[in-house]
Design a protein around this motif. Sequence first.
Motif, PDB file in Angstrom:
ATOM      1  N   ARG A  91     -34.169 -15.238 -13.867  1.00  0.00           N
ATOM      2  CA  ARG A  91     -34.154 -13.774 -13.805  1.00  0.00           C
ATOM      3  C   ARG A  91     -35.575 -13.218 -13.780  1.00  0.00           C
ATOM      4  O   ARG A  91     -35.882 -12.286 -13.013  1.00  0.00           O
ATOM      5  CB  ARG A  91     -33.380 -13.218 -15.002  1.00  0.00           C
ATOM      6  N   LYS A  92     -36.456 -13.802 -14.573  1.00  0.00           N
ATOM      7  CA  LYS A  92     -37.851 -13.364 -14.578  1.00  0.00           C
ATOM      8  C   LYS A  92     -38.496 -13.615 -13.217  1.00  0.00           C
ATOM      9  O   LYS A  92     -39.250 -12.777 -12.700  1.00  0.00           O
ATOM     10  CB  LYS A  92     -38.613 -14.106 -15.677  1.00  0.00           C
ATOM     11  N   GLN A 127     -36.974 -13.657 -10.400  1.00  0.00           N
ATOM     12  CA  GLN A 127     -36.409 -12.657  -9.492  1.00  0.00           C
ATOM     13  C   GLN A 127     -37.131 -11.322  -9.652  1.00  0.00           C
ATOM     14  O   GLN A 127     -37.457 -10.658  -8.659  1.00  0.00           O
ATOM     15  CB  GLN A 127     -34.911 -12.490  -9.775  1.00  0.00           C
ATOM     16  N   GLU A 128     -37.408 -10.943 -10.892  1.00  0.00           N
ATOM     17  CA  GLU A 128     -38.118  -9.684 -11.145  1.00  0.00           C
ATOM     18  C   GLU A 128     -39.537  -9.711 -10.566  1.00  0.00           C
ATOM     19  O   GLU A 128     -40.087  -8.668 -10.211  1.00  0.00           O
ATOM     20  CB  GLU A 128     -38.169  -9.405 -12.644  1.00  0.00           C
ATOM     21  N   HIS A 135     -27.784  -8.225 -16.167  1.00  0.00           N
ATOM     22  CA  HIS A 135     -28.496  -8.819 -15.050  1.00  0.00           C
ATOM     23  C   HIS A 135     -28.063 -10.252 -14.771  1.00  0.00           C
ATOM     24  O   HIS A 135     -28.445 -10.830 -13.753  1.00  0.00           O
ATOM     25  CB  HIS A 135     -30.001  -8.793 -15.308  1.00  0.00           C
TER      26      HIS A 135
END
Length: 292
Positions: free
Chosen positions: A137-138, A140-141, A23
Amino acid sequence: MSEYIIMTDTSADIPEEILVKGHIQLIPMAFELNGEERVHSDPGNWDSKEFYGKLRDGGQGKTSQIPPMVYTEYFEKILKEGKDILYISLSGGLTSTWQSSKLAATDLMEEYPDRKISCVDSHAATGGQGILTLIARKNQEKGMSLEENTAWLEENRNNICHWFTVDDLDFLKRGGRISPAIAWIGGKLKIKPVLRIAEDGTLAIMEKVRGSKAALNYISGKYTSIPENYDPEYPYVFLCHGDAQEQAEKLKADILAAMPQAQVVIMPMSPIIGVHTGPGVQAVIYYGKNRA
């Protein structure tokens, strides 16, 4: 909402098990060791013992910034797939890579006017840059757009706390981080500097303590002395070291004794940073309340 890819460079220290999920994409960085140029392309696939062993034996190393043309190569691959980019760079206070990424992004967005590239100066390094990338990334999730994620990172990046100490002050002296006089006196008196990355992303010496044990207690205590440093949203504590696993394990035990809920991860410090800090470096890095 357009799909976007999160990227960083290999000066960031990120656990290998997270990287293999694919990712987060990495841009390699080059360094020299004893005149031999090497490319650090994968933080999970390099021989840290060999690298730090050569430094212990008197090896000389140096790094260089990522040039705009390398950013262009890696960014354009993503743009051609019809995706946008969120790139998180090594601190602009330590290198010019962020400026190089901005130059490449500006040129590419003229060529690809329907695409977006956001370049965020992490104000961080090593595990701090890694933690900020994992948070991106978190975010984005959770559904954050590229613009929302960029704004969050820039607003919160100075919550990344870096505390570290080194074994050999000569490495910092060579990089111009401390004066030759401080390096000489520190070596003679067995003084260990405690350093941090300041709010502007530059390196700052905070304390000078006598002996390794005192230095390690100091940097672990910066995390454990403030209960609010533990946040279940951002539980990571990264311990990045220069081929000093035993000391890192001791730091981990001390931290978990005080904060058993913390998610402590030990990993070797990237050679991109390790060239300048040398073997024996120990860093305690986390998202917390006391960057200063």
